[in-house]
Design a protein around this motif. Sequence first.
Motif, PDB file in Angstrom:
ATOM      1  N   GLY B 156      28.996 -37.267  21.693  1.00 50.87           N
ATOM      2  CA  GLY B 156      28.475 -38.029  20.564  1.00 50.87           C
ATOM      3  C   GLY B 156      29.191 -37.662  19.277  1.00 50.87           C
ATOM      4  N   PRO B 157      28.816 -38.334  18.193  1.00 53.23           N
ATOM      5  CA  PRO B 157      29.478 -38.093  16.917  1.00 53.23           C
ATOM      6  C   PRO B 157      28.918 -36.872  16.188  1.00 53.23           C
ATOM      7  N   VAL B 158      29.795 -36.088  15.602  1.00 49.84           N
ATOM      8  CA  VAL B 158      29.388 -34.952  14.774  1.00 49.84           C
ATOM      9  C   VAL B 158      30.000 -35.148  13.391  1.00 49.84           C
ATOM     10  N   VAL B 159      29.188 -34.986  12.373  1.00 52.95           N
ATOM     11  CA  VAL B 159      29.627 -35.198  10.990  1.00 52.95           C
ATOM     12  C   VAL B 159      29.729 -33.856  10.286  1.00 52.95           C
ATOM     13  N   ILE B 160      30.836 -33.649   9.580  1.00 45.11           N
ATOM     14  CA  ILE B 160      30.993 -32.431   8.780  1.00 45.11           C
ATOM     15  C   ILE B 160      31.225 -32.852   7.331  1.00 45.11           C
ATOM     16  N   ASP B 161      30.281 -32.519   6.475  1.00 42.31           N
ATOM     17  CA  ASP B 161      30.356 -32.885   5.065  1.00 42.31           C
ATOM     18  C   ASP B 161      30.930 -31.689   4.299  1.00 42.31           C
ATOM     19  N   ILE B 162      32.030 -31.920   3.577  1.00 43.53           N
ATOM     20  CA  ILE B 162      32.753 -30.795   2.963  1.00 43.53           C
ATOM     21  C   ILE B 162      32.888 -31.018   1.452  1.00 43.53           C
ATOM     22  N   PRO B 163      32.117 -30.286   0.656  1.00 42.19           N
ATOM     23  CA  PRO B 163      32.242 -30.425  -0.799  1.00 42.19           C
ATOM     24  C   PRO B 163      33.661 -30.087  -1.280  1.00 42.19           C
ATOM     25  N   LYS B 164      34.040 -30.713  -2.372  1.00 44.73           N
ATOM     26  CA  LYS B 164      35.425 -30.602  -2.826  1.00 44.73           C
ATOM     27  C   LYS B 164      35.799 -29.170  -3.194  1.00 44.73           C
ATOM     28  N   ASP B 165      34.864 -28.427  -3.796  1.00 40.37           N
ATOM     29  CA  ASP B 165      35.194 -27.041  -4.163  1.00 40.37           C
ATOM     30  C   ASP B 165      35.408 -26.182  -2.921  1.00 40.37           C
ATOM     31  N   VAL B 166      34.698 -26.495  -1.851  1.00 36.24           N
ATOM     32  CA  VAL B 166      34.877 -25.747  -0.599  1.00 36.24           C
ATOM     33  C   VAL B 166      36.275 -25.994  -0.029  1.00 36.24           C
ATOM     34  N   GLN B 167      36.831 -27.176  -0.321  1.00 34.78           N
ATOM     35  CA  GLN B 167      38.186 -27.491   0.134  1.00 34.78           C
ATOM     36  C   GLN B 167      39.243 -26.712  -0.663  1.00 34.78           C
ATOM     37  N   ILE B 168      38.866 -26.331  -1.882  1.00 32.97           N
ATOM     38  CA  ILE B 168      39.846 -25.702  -2.780  1.00 32.97           C
ATOM     39  C   ILE B 168      39.796 -24.183  -2.708  1.00 32.97           C
ATOM     40  N   PHE B 169      38.566 -23.626  -2.539  1.00 34.93           N
ATOM     41  CA  PHE B 169      38.445 -22.167  -2.471  1.00 34.93           C
ATOM     42  C   PHE B 169      39.173 -21.637  -1.235  1.00 34.93           C
ATOM     43  N   LYS B 170      39.458 -20.324  -1.286  1.00 38.67           N
ATOM     44  CA  LYS B 170      40.221 -19.719  -0.194  1.00 38.67           C
ATOM     45  C   LYS B 170      39.350 -18.848   0.699  1.00 38.67           C
ATOM     46  N   ALA B 171      39.740 -18.760   1.933  1.00 37.99           N
ATOM     47  CA  ALA B 171      39.080 -17.855   2.880  1.00 37.99           C
ATOM     48  C   ALA B 171      40.066 -17.588   4.007  1.00 37.99           C
TER      49      ALA B 171
END
Lengths: 169, 582
Positions: B156-171
């Motif tokens: 089935g479908p799985v959705v991952i919602d990713i805020p923009k700051d989470v895309q920019i921060f590092k890990a």
Amino acid sequence: MKHMASERHTLSILVDNEAGVLARIVGLFSARGYNIESLTVADVTADHAVSRITVVTSGPPPVIEQIMAQLDRIVPVHRVLDLTALGPHVEREMALVKVAGTGAARDEALRIADIFRARPVDTTTGSFVFEVSGPTSKVDQFIALMREVGLVEVARTGVVAIARGAEAV
Amino acid sequence: MGAEMTGADIVVKALTDLGVEVIFGYPGGAVLPIYDAIFAQSRIKHILVRHEQAAVHAAEGYARSSGKVGVVLVTSGPGATNAVTGITDALMDSVPIVVLTGQVPTHLIGTDAFQECDTVGITRHCSKHNYLVKETARLGPVLHEAFYIARSGRPGPVVIDIPKDVQIFKARYEKPGVIGHKTYKPQIKGDRASIEAAVEMLAAAERPILYTGGGIINSGPVAAQLLRELAKLTGAPVTSTLMGLGTMPNEHPQFLGMLGMHGSYEANMAMNRCDLMLCLGARFDDRVTGRLDAFSPNSTKIHVDIDRSALNKTVRVDLGILGDVGGVIEDMIKIWKSRGHKPADLEPWWNDITGWRARDSFGFEQKGKELLPQHAIKRLYELTKAQKPIISTEVGQHQMWAAQHFGFDAPNKWLTSGGLGTMGYGLPAAIGAQLANPGALCIDIAGEASIQMNIQELGTATQYRLPVKVFIINNEYMGMVRQWQELNHGGRYSESYSDSLPDFVKLAEAYGWKGITIEDADGLDAGIAAMLAHDGPVMVDCRVTKLANCFPMIPSGAAHTDMILSAADTLGEADEDAKALV
């Protein structure tokens, strides 16, 4: 299926204590047209990782079976238990019952509260707030009696339940 | 542990580690960092669709035709809400996809920020699972877990919602080892004792039927082979749901064709009269069962499904087996052989079936120049079958005629929106299938109304030089709506006429496609040949007779035995109870 007699079942649902998990559970009931008579939720482990949701629902046996299966499909659900089907268990709920009045009605309220082992937890010269706990039927009965002696407001927790005996579920 | 990376780089790295080759998407403000990371690499190919709904259907077509997980990338707000129809479609049809949605930065969530919507709230009940990732370090584990959930158990479908700051921060990101989940543990292996019981019931049956569905396709290509072996061992007739077409070869003597509302007379009669029904990876959908209290009244029912909630959902079964259907069939075959079972004497049963078959419920008679839609699809099948095409459809009459008259010999060749019934599915699904199968002939059998719901995707096919074919069965009506209005609403054709149609040939040419018109029966074969001869994308406007109805048909709420075989059996006005049914 819809012609079968409806039964009341108490379900315990153990879930990951994460954002949105309650919405998943409640949303499933509304989306599929199942009943919720009462619902309680709180985290129950030392590390706050697992919440226990107690739902009292009603429906014919095949619907109850389907509710269990649908709940079990939700990813952050650890276990779903039908306490009613599993056997002996204890169910309790608590209510805070506000009663206003003076004179004989006030005295009677206090007498009835004593019989029900309801504790006054707040009082003014014209009112009491009683804390009463027990099976749903007892709480219902207490509230019904309070109606005759000046009931003004009720808050109830809904049912929490646990299986009898030494074993964990 | 690896070096620190931005969230966007983690997304791309994790997708690469997961073997993703294609993403269907559309950029926007809240996913720009991920698009930047895509720009900097060449492993993953991004397909720019023209509408986010189409991105999801394309991913579905990609997934269903290849068995891989389809991946979608869209922005926040309207990007996410446009994707909702596709996500719901994938849920209903159990298609493994992962949808990445951008979200406004975490500190703006809940403030009605520009292009903000509650994506996890909106998709909670139309996805198998969803996530809002609030920490960059969680991105890697969540992506790997999401793929695991999307493709395992009932897909089935799985959705991952990713805020923009989470895309920019590092890990730091590290490719995980074996993926498991602490609470999600689908049961794959069927219960041995139950499978043994099922084999004994099957061996003892006098009138068995195998009722098969899309679960066999989801179980993998081996499952279809195993089904054929089980059919051979038992000698039982086999019918299939819309979603399961292709698991049995169309021409196989034991195959009764599709069952259900527009299924064959023999399949529905056999379902009604059987004494043992073995349901393999199907879900007793209302389009299959018809009136529930008259559904197969005298049979013992066995249901094999990987989804526990599918067992006993609408039809009570005598034996439910939870597990992967391919594995269960494999076990059944082993037990059948080890116990030395032989096919029972099914001759009386097959005599009944032969009698029902003689009704030739899919029959039609093409006479003169006026082209019957059934004939158009039949000829399309005959002229393309050697190339083993992948067929997608839109939704409506043409879809049912395609299911009836286009023969499928293998799984993963038939892409259709079964559960949700989404018009506009076919063109993007064909695009997705073409990307997964570059050398294959991919044809969207469409209606002139449905095709307009995602017509903008003509541009996507042009941009990526995808030689998909769109074969429009053009009867100038929303045909299935018109048919129901004729059969149930006294012929009052309220808003079902396809007025102001575009000139499909000019439209095709405007997008860089080849456009062909088939005017009548005389031009049919030449038109199909011209379509096949062109190595680029082709849109065929195939003009068919306007008022044909799709028969046979079990009216909504009727029993299998109340099948309408031709227009002569119809009443023209339904009672209130029937009108209330969909």
